[in-house]
Design a protein around this motif. Structure first.
Motif, PDB file in Angstrom:
ATOM      1  N   TYR A  92      -7.177  -0.313  -2.036  1.00 46.40           N
ATOM      2  CA  TYR A  92      -8.377  -0.921  -1.444  1.00 46.40           C
ATOM      3  C   TYR A  92      -8.212  -2.432  -1.337  1.00 46.40           C
ATOM      4  CZ  TYR A  92     -13.114  -2.757  -1.272  1.00 46.40           C
ATOM      5  OH  TYR A  92     -14.223  -3.457  -0.943  1.00 46.40           O
ATOM      6  N   MET A  95       0.830  -1.206   0.000  1.00 45.71           N
ATOM      7  CA  MET A  95       0.000   0.000   0.000  1.00 45.71           C
ATOM      8  C   MET A  95       0.862   1.251   0.000  1.00 45.71           C
ATOM      9  SD  MET A  95      -2.762  -1.384   2.755  1.00 45.71           S
ATOM     10  CE  MET A  95      -4.214  -0.402   2.569  1.00 45.71           C
ATOM     11  N   PHE A 101      -6.100  -3.530   1.415  1.00 47.09           N
ATOM     12  CA  PHE A 101      -6.797  -3.396   2.695  1.00 47.09           C
ATOM     13  C   PHE A 101      -7.688  -4.615   2.947  1.00 47.09           C
ATOM     14  CE2 PHE A 101     -10.721  -2.233   4.889  1.00 47.09           C
ATOM     15  CZ  PHE A 101     -10.182  -1.987   6.143  1.00 47.09           C
ATOM     16  N   HIS A 149     -16.911  -7.335   0.686  1.00 46.19           N
ATOM     17  CA  HIS A 149     -15.878  -6.411   0.224  1.00 46.19           C
ATOM     18  C   HIS A 149     -15.072  -7.024  -0.919  1.00 46.19           C
ATOM     19  CE1 HIS A 149     -16.828  -4.136   3.816  1.00 46.19           C
ATOM     20  NE2 HIS A 149     -16.103  -3.155   3.330  1.00 46.19           N
ATOM     21  N   GLU A 177     -13.409   2.227   6.964  1.00 42.07           N
ATOM     22  CA  GLU A 177     -13.613   0.773   6.987  1.00 42.07           C
ATOM     23  C   GLU A 177     -12.965   0.153   8.222  1.00 42.07           C
ATOM     24  OE1 GLU A 177     -15.272  -1.099   4.926  1.00 42.07           O
ATOM     25  OE2 GLU A 177     -15.196  -0.308   2.887  1.00 42.07           O
ATOM     26  N   ILE A 178     -11.832   0.744   8.641  1.00 43.41           N
ATOM     27  CA  ILE A 178     -11.130   0.186   9.805  1.00 43.41           C
ATOM     28  C   ILE A 178     -12.073   0.146  11.001  1.00 43.41           C
ATOM     29  CG2 ILE A 178      -9.322   0.645  11.505  1.00 43.41           C
ATOM     30  CD1 ILE A 178      -7.599   1.722   9.256  1.00 43.41           C
ATOM     31  N   VAL A 199      -4.422   6.144  10.152  1.00 42.00           N
ATOM     32  CA  VAL A 199      -4.714   4.721  10.315  1.00 42.00           C
ATOM     33  C   VAL A 199      -4.517   4.305  11.768  1.00 42.00           C
ATOM     34  CG1 VAL A 199      -3.920   2.435   9.682  1.00 42.00           C
ATOM     35  CG2 VAL A 199      -4.222   4.173   7.920  1.00 42.00           C
ATOM     36  N   VAL A 259      -9.088   7.561  -1.011  1.00 42.66           N
ATOM     37  CA  VAL A 259      -9.091   6.123  -0.733  1.00 42.66           C
ATOM     38  C   VAL A 259      -8.606   5.857   0.690  1.00 42.66           C
ATOM     39  CG1 VAL A 259      -7.975   3.954  -1.317  1.00 42.66           C
ATOM     40  CG2 VAL A 259      -8.935   5.362  -3.100  1.00 42.66           C
ATOM     41  N   TRP A 260      -7.612   6.617   1.132  1.00 44.00           N
ATOM     42  CA  TRP A 260      -7.152   6.404   2.515  1.00 44.00           C
ATOM     43  C   TRP A 260      -8.242   6.762   3.520  1.00 44.00           C
ATOM     44  CZ3 TRP A 260      -3.653   3.346   4.226  1.00 44.00           C
ATOM     45  CH2 TRP A 260      -2.564   3.010   3.415  1.00 44.00           C
ATOM     46  N   ILE A 265     -10.557   3.920   3.640  1.00 40.61           N
ATOM     47  CA  ILE A 265     -10.003   2.833   4.441  1.00 40.61           C
ATOM     48  C   ILE A 265     -10.119   3.152   5.927  1.00 40.61           C
ATOM     49  CG2 ILE A 265      -7.804   1.741   5.017  1.00 40.61           C
ATOM     50  CD1 ILE A 265      -7.273   1.721   1.991  1.00 40.61           C
TER      51      ILE A 265
END
Lengths: 569, 146, 192
Positions: free
Chosen positions: C173, B76, C176, C143, C30-31, B89, C23-24, C27
């Motif tokens: 993605y 990534m 992930f 997903h 989604e986390i 994150v 996109v981050w 994510i």
């Protein structure tokens, strides 16, 4: 690849070609951020009418139990439950969020940052369409067998998970689906807001040149995104419990209903700040413009907003003090809850310090902003009784709680929205609102609001439980004093609803006959006031450059008392 | 497979990420996968219970963390984005730790503090934990299970 | 389509392209969704001994094979990213199609695995462990399937060498989704 070489002027011409669009392209399937903002705004207002009507019906039942309510009829206990549940859910998910975050966010973020649209216009449109779908799904829940869900907006299992308890087998599942769709819409919108604010600022605009309201809406979006995940997972688990018979939240078969409460409030408490923050930002903009002063401690205000976000993740279990949680955790959550009042109080002091020594004009938006500070302070102070585990055990589920959170949510969702709407109305529609009608509307609304909820603090302290549809069956709750207070609250509430017709009349009249606004009627600094009113598609012919912060008012040595962000010197 | 030119990475994060030796990283990931599956099998042979559990947990979750880190870093390209992305994150993961810390004291306390759990609830929960149709006949699930 | 893209999208005040930034954030959101579900699972798993007995019935070998499939498809995704950076659209498209094939293989294996388990009486309502097992793996599988669809769409545009930056975005993605499985695998299969 052509887009990268396209200049701002060429973009303006390209957008001019969009002028010959059909009604559908222009108002329904538009990707323009301003149109989408209007869609969110008017959908939110329509839902506010519905939520307000629901509250009218059950307030009438409170004041005159058993009587026939005009425009509704007899309020049965089941109808009462459905009404209060959907009133709460609608006002938070379908009024406060679309109006404060989605409408103002969509409208203001590109305009205040000096760009032509959101970074993902089609995602933006999809976000509204999913939101609209969630509204329709919610409506459909009222017409299935058993009627709309009536287990309170917190959807606690096992009441919400078992049809034999809630008696609304279809409504409870559809309700959850509607809420989940609404979350999806706001996650999409939030990603759009955050990315736009981070990446698409006008040239020259640094982090600390961003107006407060953009900061707060973006922080609110981040806060929403960080807190809603566990509830999305929890909603899936609860839907499975309802429909296919899993036992995630069924203590009888190895589950735990307290888990749902944690998942819900881990989102539910940050959600309070999700709607609070945009209102704080709106008030900050208005107060600086109408006291002609720099926002006091602008950077501190941002840090305070961030601190509020972080702390808001640590306070959620204060909603569960009597749910049987670990008493040691109750201590911790009491401390964090009282701690979060520090940054919020600091924000209020920032406003008061901004007002100090300013040259204040009491226009209608300024009145709303000041009204926000006055009423929200009372809401915040009464929260201390509820954040402390010891006193919360007595107050829990009484009208004191209800009055407290209406004294926070009403200033946020209604007063904050009116403040923003009256302030940016000239920009949105190109005409000024009538000041006299606006002031009548403000004073009657805020007086009637206090008349509605101040008596309910008292009934709550006297022990009135907020889940009872008919008090006559409890003799100790059927005293003349309690009944008098309830009746007073209901009459105030009806006055508050009726005076909104003044507002509607004002808007309709001003749209046709109001004074032309011009580009910058309030002599404000931020970038949206340099565009035409209303701004065309693409907002500017040449996108602006930024030279300074947003709050340079009354700078010594300048002939004018404001200094727009895009003026070189 | 480009060489690691640190200066370029700092100057231009919008440009292409450095492409590392992806096949080698993939091979390491597969080796770690084998270890994480073998760990519990080895642990099953060990008599000493705490050691066995320690081996299972460290091979299962320790290696999962290592694998995840390798994917996030190398595939990534999190170190070629702006600094705030890893912070973001990590913050989201910390929120989940917070959720766990606040919720676990209640949810993991199956027995109450000042109250007795009625026996019939225990009985029901026991019955639910051992579903009727799920006995035997799963020998082909090739797992020793302990 | 691309002529309608606003200037806002082409700016990058944060120092990275808009798509990658978004996109981050996707994510990040989604986390917390997977995090909330898995945190709930871990609490139940530690509190109830019955979970361990039920977990013993999952098939580690199938789980390990699926991990292998996803890790390999991640390798394909990152090779596609490399090809896209080198401007080789058709090559990137081929790698993306291989990635999508990996995702489909994962879903097919999962379908056989679930069929077998359901035939042995382990359904979503059997016990809370199995409820979590099917919910968590099902959310992940959703997903995977969504990712396959997007991979094929991006592959179609990459083949014509347009919008090559998308190759990297779908890759992020996909990795992930891979990482989520890396954690689901020990949680559901290994720890017994």
């Amino acid at each position: 690849m052509a887009t990268q070489t396209m200049t701002a002027g060429a973009a303006g011409e390209a957008h001019a070609a969009h002028a010959e669009q059909t009604f559908w392209q222009r108002y329904v399937f538009s990707t323009d951020h301003k149109t989408i903002a209007m869609q969110y705004l008017f959908t939110g207002m329509a839902m506010a009418v519905l939520g307000g009507f629901f509250s009218y019906v059950f307030r009438m039942q409170m004041a005159y139990p058993g009587a026939e309510v005009p425009f509704w009829g007899i309020v049965t206990p089941a109808a009462y439950n459905t009404l209060i549940t959907n009133h709460g859910a609608i006002m938070i998910f379908w009024v406060a969020m679309p109006v404060l975050i989605a409408a103002f966010g969509n409208y203001l973020i590109p305009l205040m940052l000096g760009c032509d649209d959101m970074v993902f216009p089609r995602l933006n449109r999809l976000s509204y369409q999913i939101f609209l779908l969630s509204v329709l799904v919610l409506f459909s829940s009222f017409f299935v067998k058993g009627g709309g869900f009536g287990g309170a907006w917190t959807v606690y299992p096992p009441l919400s998970s078992k049809a034999e308890y809630n008696l609304t087998p279809g409504g409870s599942t559809i309700f959850l689906i509607a809420v989940a769709l609404e979350f999806v819409a706001f996650l999409m919108g939030g990603i759009n807001f955050i990315t736009t604010a981070m990446n698409s600022r006008a040239p020259g605009m640094k982090m600390y040149d961003i107006p407060m309201v953009v900061w707060t809406i973006v922080l609110a979006s981040i806060l929403f995104m960080g807190s809603v995940g566990p509830l999305v997972a929890g909603a899936v688990m609860l839907i499975f419990d309802q429909t296919i018979g899993t036992a995630f939240f069924d203590p009888n078969r190895g589950g735990d209903p307290i888990l749902w409460q944690h998942l819900f409030w881990f989102f539910g408490h940050p959600e309070v700040y999700v709607v609070l923050l945009p209102a704080l930002g709106i008030v900050a903009e208005i107060i600086t413009v109408f006291s002609r002063k720099k926002l006091f401690a602008y950077r501190t205000a941002i840090y305070v907003a961030i601190a509020t976000c972080v702390l808001s993740f640590t306070v959620w279990a204060h909603h569960q003090f009597i749910a049987g949680i670990d008493p040691r955790m109750a201590n911790i959550f009491t401390v964090t809850t009282l701690l979060i009042s520090v940054p919020v109080a600091q924000m209020m002091l920032v406003y008061i310090a901004t007002l100090y020594g300013g040259s204040i004009t009491f226009t209608t938006p300024m009145l709303w902003a000041l009204g926000f500070i006055a009423t929200f302070l009372l809401g915040g102070v009464t929260g201390i009784f509820l954040g402390t585990a010891g006193s919360d055990i007595y107050f829990h589920d009484t009208y004191f709680v209800l009055a407290h959170f209406h004294y926070t949510f009403y200033p946020i969702a209604i007063i904050g929205s009116f403040a923003g709407f009256t302030f940016w109305f000239p920009k949105m529609f190109g005409r000024m609102l009538n000041e006299t009608l606006g002031k009548i509307h403000f004073w009657v609304t805020i007086t009637a609001f206090s008349g509605t909820f101040l008596p309910l603090f008292v009934t709550g302290i006297l022990g009135d439980n907020r889940r009872i549809p008919d008090h006559r069956i409890y003799p100790e709750l059927d005293t003349p004093m309690l009944n008098g207070l309830r009746e007073f609250a209901t009459i105030s509430m009806v006055i508050m609803l009726l005076v909104q017709f003044v507002f509607v009349f004002n808007v309709v009249w001003s749209l046709r006959r109001g004074k032309k606004a011009g580009k910058n009627p309030w002599k404000a600094n931020t970038l949206e006031w340099t565009a035409d009113s209303p701004p065309p598609h693409g907002n500017w012919k040449d996108l602006p450059r930024v030279y300074r912060g947003p709050y340079e008012y009354s700078v010594p040595g300048r002939s004018e008392d404001y200094w727009p962000q895009d003026v070189p010197n | 497979m480009s060489n690691h030119d640190a200066g370029e990475g700092h100057a231009e994060s919008g440009a292409h990420a450095h492409h590392g030796p992806y096949v080698r990283i993939w091979a390491i990931l597969l080796a770690l996968l084998v270890v994480s599956v073998a760990g519990p099998l080895v642990a099953a042979l060990i008599e000493h219970r705490p050691t066995a559990i320690a081996i299972t947990l460290s091979t299962a979750f320790g290696i999962a963390v290592v694998k995840a880190y390798m994917v996030v870093k190398n595939f990534m390209h999190i170190d070629f984005t702006k600094r705030f992305v890893p912070y973001l994150v990590v913050t989201m993961v910390l929120f989940m730790v917070l959720l766990f810390a606040g919720t676990a004291p209640d949810v993991m306390k199956v027995k109450g503090l000042n109250w007795e759990k009625p026996a019939w609830i225990e009985a029901n929960a026991e019955a639910a934990a051992h579903p009727a149709g799920a006995h035997g006949a799963h020998g082909d699930h090739g797992e020793s299970g302990h | 389509m691309s002529s309608g893209r606003p200037i806002a999208t082409t700016r990058s005040a944060a120092g990275m392209p808009t798509g990658r930034l978004a996109v981050w954030w996707v994510i990040a959101s989604e986390i917390v969704i997977f995090g909330g579900l898995l945190a709930s699972y871990v609490m139940y798993r530690l509190a109830h001994d019955a979970f361990a007995e039920q977990a013993a019935h999952t098939n580690t070998w199938i789980g390990a094979f699926n991990t292998f499939v996803l890790l390999t498809s991640s390798l394909m995704a990152v090779q596609a990213h490399k090809a896209a950076d080198e401007g080789d659209g058709p090559r990137a498209a081929r790698f993306l199609q291989l990635t999508a094939a990996g995702g489909l293989l994962f879903a097919v294996v999962k379908a056989f695995e679930w069929t077998d388990e359901i035939r042995h009486g382990f359904t979503i309502t059997s016990s809370t462990f199995w409820s979590f097992y099917y919910t968590a793996a099902g959310l992940h599988a959703a997903h995977v399937l969504a990712g396959v669809v997007i991979l094929l769409i991006v592959a179609a545009s990459a083949k014509r060498s347009v919008e090559l930056h998308r190759v990297e975005l779908i890759g992020i993605y996909w990795h992930f989704v891979d990482v989520v499985w890396i954690f689901l695998f020990p949680l559901l299969y290994i720890a017994k």
